[in-house]
Design a protein around this motif. Structure first.
Motif, PDB file in Angstrom:
ATOM      1  N   LEU A  24      -2.307  -5.584   0.899  1.00  0.00           N
ATOM      2  CA  LEU A  24      -2.467  -4.532  -0.524  1.00  0.00           C
ATOM      3  C   LEU A  24      -1.725  -4.877  -1.469  1.00  0.00           C
ATOM      4  O   LEU A  24      -1.151  -4.313  -3.049  1.00  0.00           O
ATOM      5  N   PRO A  29      -4.142   0.027  -5.499  1.00  0.00           N
ATOM      6  CA  PRO A  29      -5.056   1.163  -5.912  1.00  0.00           C
ATOM      7  C   PRO A  29      -5.879   1.023  -6.803  1.00  0.00           C
ATOM      8  O   PRO A  29      -7.227   1.709  -6.527  1.00  0.00           O
ATOM      9  N   LEU A  32      -9.127  -0.505  -5.431  1.00  0.00           N
ATOM     10  CA  LEU A  32      -9.433   0.492  -4.135  1.00  0.00           C
ATOM     11  C   LEU A  32     -10.348   1.637  -5.514  1.00  0.00           C
ATOM     12  O   LEU A  32     -11.480   2.105  -4.843  1.00  0.00           O
ATOM     13  N   LEU A  44      -9.300   8.277   3.408  1.00  0.00           N
ATOM     14  CA  LEU A  44      -7.603   6.837   2.439  1.00  0.00           C
ATOM     15  C   LEU A  44      -6.620   8.749   2.567  1.00  0.00           C
ATOM     16  O   LEU A  44      -6.017   8.813   2.998  1.00  0.00           O
ATOM     17  N   LEU A  45      -7.812   9.617   1.451  1.00  0.00           N
ATOM     18  CA  LEU A  45      -6.725  10.547   1.000  1.00  0.00           C
ATOM     19  C   LEU A  45      -6.481  11.578   2.583  1.00  0.00           C
ATOM     20  O   LEU A  45      -5.170  12.273   1.988  1.00  0.00           O
ATOM     21  N   CYS A  48      -3.568  10.515   4.459  1.00  0.00           N
ATOM     22  CA  CYS A  48      -2.407  10.221   3.693  1.00  0.00           C
ATOM     23  C   CYS A  48      -2.367  11.601   3.653  1.00  0.00           C
ATOM     24  O   CYS A  48      -0.959  11.718   3.732  1.00  0.00           O
ATOM     25  N   SER A  52       3.126  11.279   7.997  1.00  0.00           N
ATOM     26  CA  SER A  52       3.862  12.109   7.803  1.00  0.00           C
ATOM     27  C   SER A  52       4.634  10.488   7.247  1.00  0.00           C
ATOM     28  O   SER A  52       5.363  10.697   6.362  1.00  0.00           O
ATOM     29  N   ARG A  53       3.762   9.373   6.730  1.00  0.00           N
ATOM     30  CA  ARG A  53       4.465   8.225   5.690  1.00  0.00           C
ATOM     31  C   ARG A  53       2.940   7.432   5.781  1.00  0.00           C
ATOM     32  O   ARG A  53       2.504   7.031   6.792  1.00  0.00           O
ATOM     33  N   VAL A  54       3.061   7.736   4.544  1.00  0.00           N
ATOM     34  CA  VAL A  54       1.938   6.803   3.577  1.00  0.00           C
ATOM     35  C   VAL A  54       2.937   5.688   3.196  1.00  0.00           C
ATOM     36  O   VAL A  54       3.217   5.084   2.651  1.00  0.00           O
ATOM     37  N   ASP A  55       2.051   4.837   4.233  1.00  0.00           N
ATOM     38  CA  ASP A  55       1.987   3.096   3.244  1.00  0.00           C
ATOM     39  C   ASP A  55       1.226   2.172   3.582  1.00  0.00           C
ATOM     40  O   ASP A  55       0.176   2.337   4.009  1.00  0.00           O
ATOM     41  N   ALA A  56       1.697   0.862   3.561  1.00  0.00           N
ATOM     42  CA  ALA A  56       0.560  -0.208   3.493  1.00  0.00           C
ATOM     43  C   ALA A  56      -0.227  -0.041   4.985  1.00  0.00           C
ATOM     44  O   ALA A  56      -1.273  -0.148   4.648  1.00  0.00           O
ATOM     45  N   VAL A  59      -3.440   2.356   4.968  1.00  0.00           N
ATOM     46  CA  VAL A  59      -3.856   2.381   4.592  1.00  0.00           C
ATOM     47  C   VAL A  59      -5.618   1.403   5.334  1.00  0.00           C
ATOM     48  O   VAL A  59      -6.332   1.662   4.914  1.00  0.00           O
TER      49      VAL A  59
ATOM     50  N   LEU B  42       2.517   5.809  -2.351  1.00  0.00           N
ATOM     51  CA  LEU B  42       2.682   4.766  -1.754  1.00  0.00           C
ATOM     52  C   LEU B  42       3.972   4.574  -2.312  1.00  0.00           C
ATOM     53  O   LEU B  42       4.656   3.667  -1.442  1.00  0.00           O
ATOM     54  N   GLY B  45       6.195   6.890  -0.399  1.00  0.00           N
ATOM     55  CA  GLY B  45       5.963   6.837   0.792  1.00  0.00           C
ATOM     56  C   GLY B  45       4.883   8.365   1.981  1.00  0.00           C
ATOM     57  O   GLY B  45       5.600   7.887   2.700  1.00  0.00           O
TER      58      GLY B  45
END
Lengths: 257, 86
Positions: A24, A29, A32, A44-45, A48, A52-56, A59, B42, B45
């Motif tokens: 990433l 982004p 992307l 992806l959305l 996300c 609970s956690r959005v990270d690389a 993705v 991102l 988090g």
């Protein structure tokens, strides 16, 4: 190429050589947004929003390496692969690419320079002898008699064609006068033919051969020859003079007889 | 209307995203907005409805999303509050 990127990145991620963050860092982004199809954006959305956690990692796992390699510019993917490779190999990676890329172009020059030193010396030494070697190989023009005799056996194959030339064109005579012609015509035809004149039938040198062939090939056509027997007398008259012979060689009717 | 409804808590960001689903957002939002949403998520988090609406403001929602989607969000809020008869 994309398959290669997929394999490279997948194995790198599996082996821990690369991390999703590495990917990433190049597949930002913005990249992307510019290249990822909308359905994949929706996926992806969705992932996300529900995560609970959005990270690389999320993705990359959501989109998949294959989709990233499929839709992202190859240059971007390659920059990621190159960075991972350089990092994993350390200083060697940075040195190796420089050496590999430039030497690749110089590769041709390097081998030449290496081979050239030894080659010139031996080449110059034999350079003087080659002329002598060429003498024997070329001799045909210089020493026509020797080479012709030596090559005579090789010409033995051609005799089948000699009769045709002797009868139709009479090249055999020309061959006698001009030794430059190759042995085929000279060896068989001239010697016996010129000696035959005692029988006043030197011209039939070719005829002997031709007649023999005719007899063998057409034994059943004796009737046909008998019919021509009347004309043979006329032929004898023509054969007495050389002029008639030359004319006969050119005359197609004479051939048939 | 969207800004006012959020300001007066007629509906919550989650209510908005219940209608403005990721599919709808992904379909209608311009790439730069999608990029900003992802970047914000991102960075923090997480991708919460609040954070999404911080990036995709009501003005942007009204600008890019189909109005029937936004109206459905408003109508649902009205129904929940008992204002609407349906």
């Amino acid at each position: 190429m994309k398959a290669f990127f997929v394999d490279a990145l997948t194995s790198a991620l599996d082996l821990g050589i690369a991390t999703p963050e590495d990917l990433l860092r190049h597949v930002t982004p913005d990249v992307l947004a510019a290249n990822l199809p909308r359905p994949l954006w929706a996926r992806l959305l969705t992932a996300c929003v529900g995560a609970s956690r959005v990270d690389a990692q999320l993705v990359v796992e959501t989109l998949g390496v294959s989709n990233l390699c499929e839709h992202m510019p190859a240059a971007v993917i390659w920059s990621c692969v190159a960075e991972v490779g350089q990092r994993s190999l350390g200083d060697a990676a940075t040195a190796a690419p420089a050496i590999v890329t430039r030497p690749a172009a110089k590769a041709a020059a390097t081998p030449l320079s290496i081979t050239s030193p030894p080659a010139p010396d031996p080449v110059k030494t034999p350079a003087s002898p080659p002329p002598a070697v060429r003498g024997p190989s070329i001799p045909a023009p210089g020493t026509s008699s020797d080479t012709d005799e030596d090559r005579a056996p090789l010409r033995a194959r051609t005799p089948t064609r000699q009769p045709f030339r002797a009868t139709s064109t009479g090249i055999g005579r020309l061959a006698n006068t001009t030794s430059s012609r190759r042995p085929q015509a000279q060896a068989p035809a001239p010697a016996p033919v010129t000696l035959d004149p005692t029988t006043e039938r030197p011209v039939r040198r070719g005829e002997t051969v031709v007649e023999a062939e005719v007899e063998v090939e057409t034994p059943a056509r004796e009737d046909w020859r008998n019919a021509l027997a009347v004309e043979d007398e006329q032929l004898v008259d023509w054969s007495s003079s050389e002029e008639t012979l030359t004319a006969a060689g050119d005359d197609p009717t004479f051939r048939k007889r | 209307m969207m800004e006012s409804g959020l300001e007066h808590s007629i509906f919550q960001p989650s209510d908005v995203l219940a209608h403005a689903t990721p599919d709808v957002l992904a379909t209608h939002l311009p790439p730069e907005l999608l990029s900003k949403v992802l970047q914000a998520s991102l960075a923090s988090g997480s991708m919460t409805p609040d954070r999404v609406l911080e990036t995709v403001t009501p003005d942007l929602l009204a600008k890019h999303l189909p109005h029937d989607v936004l109206w459905a969000c408003i109508a649902a809020a009205a129904a929940r509050s008992g204002v609407s008869t349906s």
